[in-house]
Motif scaffolding. Sequence first.
Motif, short mmCIF file in Angstrom:
data_model
loop_
_atom_site.label_atom_id
_atom_site.label_comp_id
_atom_site.label_asym_id
_atom_site.label_seq_id
_atom_site.Cartn_x
_atom_site.Cartn_y
_atom_site.Cartn_z
N LEU A 251 41.51 45.73 31.20
CA LEU A 251 39.90 45.59 30.58
C LEU A 251 40.55 44.88 28.91
N GLY A 252 41.44 44.30 28.74
CA GLY A 252 41.80 42.73 27.78
C GLY A 252 41.94 41.35 28.98
N ARG A 253 41.78 41.62 30.21
CA ARG A 253 42.11 40.62 31.06
C ARG A 253 41.10 40.35 31.69
N LEU A 254 39.89 41.09 31.36
CA LEU A 254 38.53 40.91 31.63
C LEU A 254 37.71 40.13 30.36
N GLY A 255 38.50 40.75 28.93
CA GLY A 255 37.53 40.06 27.99
C GLY A 255 36.33 41.11 27.18
N MET A 256 37.33 42.29 27.36
CA MET A 256 36.51 43.80 26.71
C MET A 256 37.33 44.10 25.35
N THR A 257 38.35 43.80 25.42
CA THR A 257 39.27 44.10 23.86
C THR A 257 38.33 45.08 23.05
N GLU A 258 37.46 44.12 22.89
CA GLU A 258 36.73 45.27 21.48
C GLU A 258 35.96 45.68 21.49
N LEU A 259 35.29 46.33 22.80
CA LEU A 259 34.93 47.39 23.69
C LEU A 259 35.21 48.25 23.83
N GLU B 44 34.65 35.78 39.54
CA GLU B 44 35.78 34.58 39.49
C GLU B 44 37.44 35.64 38.64
N GLU B 45 36.49 36.82 37.00
CA GLU B 45 37.97 37.49 37.18
C GLU B 45 38.33 38.69 37.93
N PHE B 46 37.38 38.76 38.55
CA PHE B 46 37.45 40.33 39.67
C PHE B 46 38.27 39.66 40.24
N ARG C 207 40.41 36.77 40.07
CA ARG C 207 41.77 36.22 40.30
C ARG C 207 42.83 37.33 40.01
N LEU C 208 41.98 38.85 39.10
CA LEU C 208 42.93 40.12 39.24
C LEU C 208 43.40 40.77 40.25
N ALA C 209 42.28 40.33 41.26
CA ALA C 209 42.64 41.07 42.84
C ALA C 209 44.28 40.29 43.38
N ARG C 210 44.12 38.56 43.13
CA ARG C 210 44.86 38.16 43.88
C ARG C 210 46.45 38.65 43.04
N ASP C 211 45.77 38.49 41.90
CA ASP C 211 47.39 38.79 41.09
C ASP C 211 48.16 39.59 41.64
N GLN C 212 47.49 40.72 41.81
CA GLN C 212 48.04 41.82 42.43
C GLN C 212 48.57 42.45 43.79
N GLY C 213 47.61 40.90 44.35
CA GLY C 213 47.83 41.57 46.02
C GLY C 213 46.76 41.82 46.40
N THR C 214 45.84 42.45 45.74
CA THR C 214 44.96 43.18 46.59
C THR C 214 43.75 42.97 47.52
N ALA C 215 43.91 43.24 48.68
CA ALA C 215 42.76 42.79 49.65
C ALA C 215 41.48 43.47 49.06
N VAL C 216 40.71 42.09 49.18
CA VAL C 216 39.66 42.68 48.97
C VAL C 216 38.41 42.37 50.15
N VAL C 217 37.68 43.36 50.23
CA VAL C 217 35.80 42.66 51.25
C VAL C 217 34.89 43.34 50.70
N ILE C 218 34.03 42.16 50.74
CA ILE C 218 32.94 41.83 49.55
C ILE C 218 31.55 41.99 50.42
#
Length: 219
Positions: free
Chosen positions: A125-133, A181-183, A185-196
């Motif tokens: 959540l912090g990497r997604l800018g949600m730390t304060e919430l 973009e954040e979704f 970026r995070l997925a690629r950082d983790q090596g996660t495959a994504v189907v949109i």
Amino acid sequence: MNAILRAEGVDLFYGTHRAVNGVDFSLKRGEVAAIMGSSGSGKSSLLYCLAGVLPPTCGTLTFDGLRLSSLNDDELSTLRRERFGFVFQYGELLPELTVEENAALPLRLAGQRKAPAHAAAGEVLGRLGMTELLQRRTSQLSGGQSQRVAVARALVHRPDVVFADEPTGALDSVNASAVLEEFLRLARDQGTAVVIVTHDASVAEHADSRYTMTDGILK
């Protein structure tokens, strides 16, 4: 590189209606694939087949060497919980839980203790800018904030594949671009495959591979 997810000759019927028509599809580790199509084209039905939610009428679905048809309901549930992630168009968050509790849910359902599960959720959540919430109820969030929580929940357990059904469809263009973009970026950082699954060409532009679905046929 071998495909982690593969569909071969997949059909899905609703009664006499053929929603998915002889689809062949493969997805590599770390790959982002976009499936475009208009409403009613069958793209969401295909997504739920690929995710093991809807069993195909015929054809073969294979994930990491496992034929999904060989798994019983409990094994399929475990697979979806531990190795898949989901992002839905409207977030589908639990309003009685906080932001942190929603994001930690996959880890808690897998049996992880509260403290490490919440720590992992807080990091994503912090990497997604949600730390304060973190302690805010999700009923108090904006659309863009809710979708960020949904993204965190989908990625917190480091799944092999994330399935995203119109993940930015309920957002304005500014929030849609930021969340996507954040979704990814995070997925690629983790090596996660994504189907949109999307009807939006600007979303599909972010993918490594792009497909179009018309009347149940994938091209």
